[in-house]
Design a protein around this motif. Structure first.
Motif, PDB file in Angstrom:
ATOM      1  N   SER A 177      26.470  62.181  20.382  1.00 51.52           N
ATOM      2  CA  SER A 177      27.744  62.559  19.745  1.00 51.52           C
ATOM      3  C   SER A 177      28.932  61.817  20.367  1.00 51.52           C
ATOM      4  O   SER A 177      29.994  62.392  20.588  1.00 51.52           O
ATOM      5  CB  SER A 177      27.967  64.077  19.841  1.00 51.52           C
ATOM      6  OG  SER A 177      26.888  64.789  19.322  1.00 51.52           O
ATOM      7  N   ASN A 178      28.726  60.540  20.616  1.00 55.78           N
ATOM      8  CA  ASN A 178      29.759  59.740  21.271  1.00 55.78           C
ATOM      9  C   ASN A 178      31.056  59.680  20.484  1.00 55.78           C
ATOM     10  O   ASN A 178      32.143  59.615  21.065  1.00 55.78           O
ATOM     11  CB  ASN A 178      29.241  58.311  21.497  1.00 55.78           C
ATOM     12  CG  ASN A 178      27.846  58.271  22.066  1.00 55.78           C
ATOM     13  OD1 ASN A 178      27.422  59.179  22.769  1.00 55.78           O
ATOM     14  ND2 ASN A 178      27.101  57.216  21.755  1.00 55.78           N
ATOM     15  N   TRP A 179      30.946  59.695  19.160  1.00 57.46           N
ATOM     16  CA  TRP A 179      32.117  59.531  18.304  1.00 57.46           C
ATOM     17  C   TRP A 179      32.635  60.859  17.768  1.00 57.46           C
ATOM     18  O   TRP A 179      33.567  60.874  16.964  1.00 57.46           O
ATOM     19  CB  TRP A 179      31.782  58.579  17.149  1.00 57.46           C
ATOM     20  CG  TRP A 179      31.481  57.188  17.615  1.00 57.46           C
ATOM     21  CD1 TRP A 179      30.255  56.665  17.905  1.00 57.46           C
ATOM     22  CD2 TRP A 179      32.417  56.152  17.900  1.00 57.46           C
ATOM     23  NE1 TRP A 179      30.360  55.364  18.340  1.00 57.46           N
ATOM     24  CE2 TRP A 179      31.674  55.018  18.343  1.00 57.46           C
ATOM     25  CE3 TRP A 179      33.810  56.057  17.823  1.00 57.46           C
ATOM     26  CZ2 TRP A 179      32.295  53.814  18.706  1.00 57.46           C
ATOM     27  CZ3 TRP A 179      34.417  54.856  18.183  1.00 57.46           C
ATOM     28  CH2 TRP A 179      33.664  53.754  18.609  1.00 57.46           C
ATOM     29  N   LEU A 180      32.036  61.946  18.201  1.00 57.15           N
ATOM     30  CA  LEU A 180      32.505  63.253  17.754  1.00 57.15           C
ATOM     31  C   LEU A 180      33.801  63.593  18.483  1.00 57.15           C
ATOM     32  O   LEU A 180      33.863  63.529  19.711  1.00 57.15           O
ATOM     33  CB  LEU A 180      31.436  64.310  18.057  1.00 57.15           C
ATOM     34  CG  LEU A 180      31.672  65.721  17.535  1.00 57.15           C
ATOM     35  CD1 LEU A 180      31.717  65.739  16.015  1.00 57.15           C
ATOM     36  CD2 LEU A 180      30.571  66.650  18.043  1.00 57.15           C
ATOM     37  N   GLY A 181      34.817  63.984  17.728  1.00 58.22           N
ATOM     38  CA  GLY A 181      36.094  64.261  18.384  1.00 58.22           C
ATOM     39  C   GLY A 181      36.934  65.272  17.650  1.00 58.22           C
ATOM     40  O   GLY A 181      37.354  65.033  16.509  1.00 58.22           O
ATOM     41  N   ASN A 182      37.164  66.416  18.277  1.00 56.97           N
ATOM     42  CA  ASN A 182      38.086  67.438  17.769  1.00 56.97           C
ATOM     43  C   ASN A 182      37.798  67.841  16.327  1.00 56.97           C
ATOM     44  O   ASN A 182      38.693  67.902  15.482  1.00 56.97           O
ATOM     45  CB  ASN A 182      39.534  66.957  17.910  1.00 56.97           C
ATOM     46  CG  ASN A 182      39.926  66.715  19.357  1.00 56.97           C
ATOM     47  OD1 ASN A 182      39.552  67.468  20.235  1.00 56.97           O
ATOM     48  ND2 ASN A 182      40.661  65.635  19.597  1.00 56.97           N
ATOM     49  N   VAL A 183      36.533  68.135  16.065  1.00 58.20           N
ATOM     50  CA  VAL A 183      36.123  68.628  14.747  1.00 58.20           C
ATOM     51  C   VAL A 183      36.066  70.155  14.807  1.00 58.20           C
ATOM     52  O   VAL A 183      35.389  70.726  15.667  1.00 58.20           O
ATOM     53  CB  VAL A 183      34.742  68.067  14.363  1.00 58.20           C
ATOM     54  CG1 VAL A 183      34.236  68.700  13.069  1.00 58.20           C
ATOM     55  CG2 VAL A 183      34.808  66.551  14.229  1.00 58.20           C
ATOM     56  N   TYR A 203      30.481  64.349  23.062  1.00 57.27           N
ATOM     57  CA  TYR A 203      29.277  64.780  23.778  1.00 57.27           C
ATOM     58  C   TYR A 203      29.005  66.277  23.587  1.00 57.27           C
ATOM     59  O   TYR A 203      28.399  66.926  24.437  1.00 57.27           O
ATOM     60  CB  TYR A 203      29.364  64.448  25.272  1.00 57.27           C
ATOM     61  CG  TYR A 203      29.791  63.023  25.563  1.00 57.27           C
ATOM     62  CD1 TYR A 203      29.184  61.945  24.917  1.00 57.27           C
ATOM     63  CD2 TYR A 203      30.823  62.765  26.466  1.00 57.27           C
ATOM     64  CE1 TYR A 203      29.585  60.638  25.174  1.00 57.27           C
ATOM     65  CE2 TYR A 203      31.224  61.461  26.720  1.00 57.27           C
ATOM     66  CZ  TYR A 203      30.612  60.399  26.077  1.00 57.27           C
ATOM     67  OH  TYR A 203      31.008  59.111  26.330  1.00 57.27           O
ATOM     68  N   GLY A 204      29.434  66.797  22.443  1.00 59.51           N
ATOM     69  CA  GLY A 204      29.242  68.214  22.169  1.00 59.51           C
ATOM     70  C   GLY A 204      27.859  68.568  21.659  1.00 59.51           C
ATOM     71  O   GLY A 204      27.572  69.753  21.451  1.00 59.51           O
TER      72      GLY A 204
END
Length: 359
Positions: free
Chosen positions: A303-309, A320-321
């Protein structure tokens, strides 16, 4: 066992799909499977054959949902993410959106320089038909069906696709995928894109969780995330996860498309057949996920590109969630003759079986 009527649990969402001058209305619903004890359940929607939730106990019996996702169907339909979806007709990347099959160059509908997860409208962006639904009992299950037409996203041939999710004792979830090519040879590589956090979907990052991948080789990629064609040993590299390894100790040593973290395909040991692929353990909750499957590869993505979803219950998912463990054929196999073939010919069937064991 009598089968339940095909009535969705919870909210229904009606979508109008343009079909020439007419509009065909299909219903998207949420379907729940639950064990007899009531402490193990999943929810699935026929939008993208998506796994929306997996609720299992931890070492103290506390229940938590261990996959990331959304509260409403509308959010799944509108989302750019692929939380829990089935991706295809070909999962992962195809370089330049093209390949040669039986001497003919096939051009796919691409976004930029590659095709990812089947194209702009892959199997994760369509409505599947619920064929069977048994919500309770010893082995509750749901079977979903999709007909992919000749030329969809540029892929050749008609394809009938089925996905079955099923619970079994004590805490096991199986996902069985199969597809039959009806009239033309075509590549098929389906994957489930669940984002797992065995500490619970809202418990923060997974850097303290311990991963083990049963693979002694991997497929290195170039800067565009396309395999080079090499199948290299993991020994002596940060990709070596054959021993249990806290994710946080390796995140900064590997990268995908310029972002720190894992996003790589492993060649699973064992030479084919149904075998153990990976193990993920959360020391805080004591919860363990063990993955078994029959495919040659598994994509590990942190989840490297996961951000504030904003996800379920208002939880905000950050980098990294979660961990994705996508069993699959090798990425871009259609352009690498040395990789295991993904071509399915008329009358042949593709099969992909997964088993998620929780303890």
């Amino acid at each position: 066992m009598a089968r339940a009527a095909l009535l969705p649990v919870g909210l229904l969402l009606c979508l109008a799909l343009a079909c020439g001058a007419d509009a065909v209305r299909k219903t998207v619903g949420v379907y729940e499977l639950k064990n007899k004890k009531g402490d193990f359940s999943i929810k699935v929607t026929n939008w993208g054959a998506t796994l929306m939730s997996v609720i299992v106990p931890d070492s103290k019996g506390n229940l938590a949902d261990v996959v990331l996702g959304y509260d409403t169907l509308a959010e799944y339909v509108d989302a750019s993410s692929a939380f829990g979806t089935v991706v295809g007709r070909v999962a992962n990347r195809i370089a330049n959106g093209s390949f040669v099959l039986d001497g003919k160059t096939i051009h796919l509908n691409k976004d930029g320089t590659t095709v990812l997860h089947g194209g702009l409208k892959g199997f994760n962006r369509v409505i599947w038909t619920v064929k069977e639904y048994v919500p309770r009992g010893d082995s509750p299950y749901i079977t979903l069906y999709y007909h992919s037409f000749d030329g969809e996203q540029g892929f050749p041939g008609d394809l009938d696709v089925y996905v079955t999710y099923q619970l079994s004792c004590p805490y096991q979830l199986s996902a069985r995928m199969n597809a039959t090519a009806l009239n033309k040879a075509t590549p098929v590589n389906l994957a489930n894109h669940a984002y797992w956090n065995v500490g619970g979907h809202g418990s923060g990052d997974v850097l303290g969780q311990v991963i083990q991948v049963f693979a002694s080789r991997y497929t290195p990629v170039d800067r565009n995330m396309i395999p080079t064609g090499e199948v290299a040993p993991v020994s002596g590299t940060p990709y070596d996860l054959r021993a249990p390894t806290p994710l946080g100790t390796r995140i900064g040593l590997v990268s995908g498309a310029g972002m720190a973290g894992f996003d790589i395909n492993y060649a699973v040991d064992g030479g084919g057949g149904f075998r153990k692929v990976a193990r993920l353990w959360d020391p805080q909750s004591g919860r363990v996920l063990e993955l078994w499957a029959d495919q040659p590869g598994v994509q590990l993505y942190t989840s490297n590109w996961l951000g504030n979803v904003t996800g379920k219950g208002g939880e905000v998912y950050g980098q990294y969630g979660a961990v994705c463990l996508e069993t699959q054929g090798f990425p871009d196999a259609v352009n690498h003759p040395n990789f295991p073939s993904q071509i399915v010919r008329p009358g042949q069937a593709y099969r992909h079986d997964m088993l998620f064991k929780f303890s």
